[in-house]
Design a protein around this motif. Structure first.
Motif, PDB file in Angstrom:
ATOM      1  N   LEU A 220      42.076  82.752  27.407  1.00 23.07           N
ATOM      2  CA  LEU A 220      43.243  82.296  26.662  1.00 23.07           C
ATOM      3  C   LEU A 220      44.494  82.342  27.534  1.00 23.07           C
ATOM      4  CD1 LEU A 220      42.507  84.056  23.264  1.00 23.07           C
ATOM      5  CD2 LEU A 220      42.741  81.587  23.571  1.00 23.07           C
ATOM      6  N   ASP A 221      44.649  83.426  28.278  1.00 23.22           N
ATOM      7  CA  ASP A 221      45.811  83.548  29.164  1.00 23.22           C
ATOM      8  C   ASP A 221      45.817  82.417  30.200  1.00 23.22           C
ATOM      9  OD1 ASP A 221      46.561  85.858  27.843  1.00 23.22           O
ATOM     10  OD2 ASP A 221      45.666  87.207  29.320  1.00 23.22           O
ATOM     11  N   ALA A 222      44.653  82.150  30.789  1.00 18.32           N
ATOM     12  CA  ALA A 222      44.559  81.104  31.810  1.00 18.32           C
ATOM     13  C   ALA A 222      44.818  79.722  31.219  1.00 18.32           C
ATOM     14  CB  ALA A 222      43.184  81.143  32.471  1.00 18.32           C
ATOM     15  N   SER A 223      44.565  79.567  29.925  1.00 16.04           N
ATOM     16  CA  SER A 223      44.765  78.282  29.246  1.00 16.04           C
ATOM     17  C   SER A 223      46.173  78.141  28.668  1.00 16.04           C
ATOM     18  CB  SER A 223      43.738  78.126  28.116  1.00 16.04           C
ATOM     19  OG  SER A 223      42.419  78.246  28.603  1.00 16.04           O
ATOM     20  N   GLY A 224      46.999  79.170  28.836  1.00 15.47           N
ATOM     21  CA  GLY A 224      48.362  79.129  28.334  1.00 15.47           C
ATOM     22  C   GLY A 224      48.465  79.263  26.829  1.00 15.47           C
ATOM     23  N   ILE A 225      47.496  79.940  26.218  1.00 19.53           N
ATOM     24  CA  ILE A 225      47.473  80.098  24.765  1.00 19.53           C
ATOM     25  C   ILE A 225      47.747  81.555  24.418  1.00 19.53           C
ATOM     26  CG2 ILE A 225      46.044  79.919  22.697  1.00 19.53           C
ATOM     27  CD1 ILE A 225      44.508  77.671  24.157  1.00 19.53           C
ATOM     28  N   GLY A 226      48.852  81.802  23.730  1.00 18.07           N
ATOM     29  CA  GLY A 226      49.181  83.158  23.325  1.00 18.07           C
ATOM     30  C   GLY A 226      48.229  83.659  22.264  1.00 18.07           C
ATOM     31  N   HIS A 227      48.066  84.962  22.197  1.00 20.20           N
ATOM     32  CA  HIS A 227      47.094  85.502  21.244  1.00 20.20           C
ATOM     33  C   HIS A 227      47.437  86.929  20.859  1.00 20.20           C
ATOM     34  CE1 HIS A 227      45.017  87.765  24.535  1.00 20.20           C
ATOM     35  NE2 HIS A 227      45.426  86.743  25.253  1.00 20.20           N
ATOM     36  N   ASP A 228      46.959  87.312  19.676  1.00 17.59           N
ATOM     37  CA  ASP A 228      47.064  88.677  19.191  1.00 17.59           C
ATOM     38  C   ASP A 228      45.953  88.897  18.175  1.00 17.59           C
ATOM     39  OD1 ASP A 228      47.975  87.605  16.676  1.00 17.59           O
ATOM     40  OD2 ASP A 228      50.007  87.519  17.497  1.00 17.59           O
TER      41      ASP A 228
END
Length: 383
Positions: free
Chosen positions: A311-319
């Motif tokens: 997700l980080d590499a894809s530029g997608i924030g997450h929690d």
């Protein structure tokens, strides 16, 4: 190696074609054929068909030793009438891709394109198009298929789109992700009588009323935690629709839900005991049928970390969002079968129609996001 604009345009068109031709759990023959036809253009080393029903697995093999990584999507649609006024709306009355499985399949086809252009450096990537997720039977059937041993994964990943979550965000957390659940049909059988002399029969009326109260007290729901238990009465039927007959039989349908498989086993046993005691007290026979049995879905710590980095590499924030969820998902069975498994929930938009809503349609903007996430996950493990 990534997808290009032409990929995105073609994949969007394919997703919409899938959307027009939904097939429900166990009936996905034509959907599977469409998937196989599309996969052949992207040169997997092997395609397995008919897995656990209509399941399809595409294998991309590096030719070098290494682990097997499986990415899973679902083939089935829902027995719900779609009410969208869209050019690609369902052409099958009473059935619709109203959960987004058409989009999930398309994401895997996007990944197939990338893998066909650049195989993993080691091990194998398996793209699993699983049947019958909506009724909870598909993953178990795939695992029970003798050919599953050929592709048994060391790692397994999946995603589900999530309306109510902002586009460009995702939910992901280690540990419990989805509840275990099952549908239980309880049948109480006595003997009919004339409505003027009900005492000459054996009606289930009082037993049914008491059982409803007992089940709701036994599993009242509340906050999700280790002791969470929920019994939801979904359907009741008693006697014939006539004023002259005292009923001789009744059905009660209840969905049982807990956070763990073990908890569900305990709750099921307690519910059966309650039903048996009420039946015995009223001189009734009792029978049970189990349907739509979903195992709990738990995210393995290492697999969760892989998805987090993807997700980080894809530029997608997450929690962690609202995880774990009360809803059920049969992907967890692949983890139970031995894979390091994890599933994420990809935002479909804060104001997007809910899953299973008659106005739902998968957001095509999620296709390139999903492909990127899974590509980064595969490359982390297989190079």
């Amino acid at each position: 190696m990534t997808q290009n604009n032409a990929d995105t345009v073609e994949l969007t068109a394919f997703r919409r074609a899938l959307h027009q031709h939904p097939e429900i759990s166990g009936e996905e023959r034509e959907t599977a054929a469409r998937i196989v036809g599309a996969l052949r253009d992207w040169a997997p080393d092997q395609i397995l068909t008919g897995l656990g029903g209509h399941g399809v697995a595409a294998i991309y093999d590096s030719g070098n030793p290494g682990p097997t990584v499986m990415i899973r999507a679902e083939l089935d649609a829902l027995p719900i009438l779609e009410l969208n006024d869209l050019p690609h709306a369902s052409q099958t009355p009473g059935k619709g891709h109203l959960c987004g499985h058409d989009g999930h399949m398309t994401i895997l086809l996007g990944l197939a394109r990338i893998l066909s252009r650049a195989r993993p450096a080691m091990g194998r990537a398996v793209l699993m198009f699983q049947p019958a997720e909506e009724d909870g039977s598909g993953a178990a059937a795939v695992i029970a298929d003798a050919r599953y041993a050929q592709i048994a994964p060391d790692w397994a990943f999946a995603l589900h789109n999530m309306p109510g979550v902002k586009l460009g965000r995702a939910w992901l957390a280690e540990g419990a992700a989805n509840c275990a659940s099952l549908g239980l049909k309880i049948t109480l059988t006595g003997e009919t009588a004339h409505a003027s002399t009900p005492e000459t029969g054996r009606a289930p009326t009082s037993a049914l009323a008491r059982l409803i109260d007992r089940l709701q007290a036994l599993a009242p729901g509340g906050a999700l935690g280790p002791d969470f238990r929920l019994a939801t009465i979904t359907h009741l039927q008693m006697g014939a629709p006539a004023f002259g007959i005292a009923p001789g039989a009744a059905e009660l349908w209840v969905t049982l839900r807990t956070l763990t498989d073990e908890g569900l086993d305990v709750l099921l046993a307690e519910v059966k005991t309650c039903a048996q005691s009420e039946a015995e007290a009223a001189n009734l026979a009792v029978d049970f049928e189990i349907h739509d049995h979903f195992g709990a879905c738990d995210n393995h710590s290492e697999a969760t970390e892989i998805l987090s980095r993807a997700l980080d590499a894809s530029g997608i924030g997450h929690d962690a969002g609202d995880l774990p969820m009360r809803g059920s998902e049969d992907f967890g069975r692949f983890g139970t079968a031995g894979a390091k498994a994890a599933m994420l929930f990809l935002g479909a938009g804060e104001d997007h129609p809910a899953l299973h809503a008659q106005s739902y349609d998968f957001p095509d903007d999620l296709i390139p996001q999903g492909v990127a996430i899974f590509h980064h996950a595969v490359r982390q493990i297989l190079g």
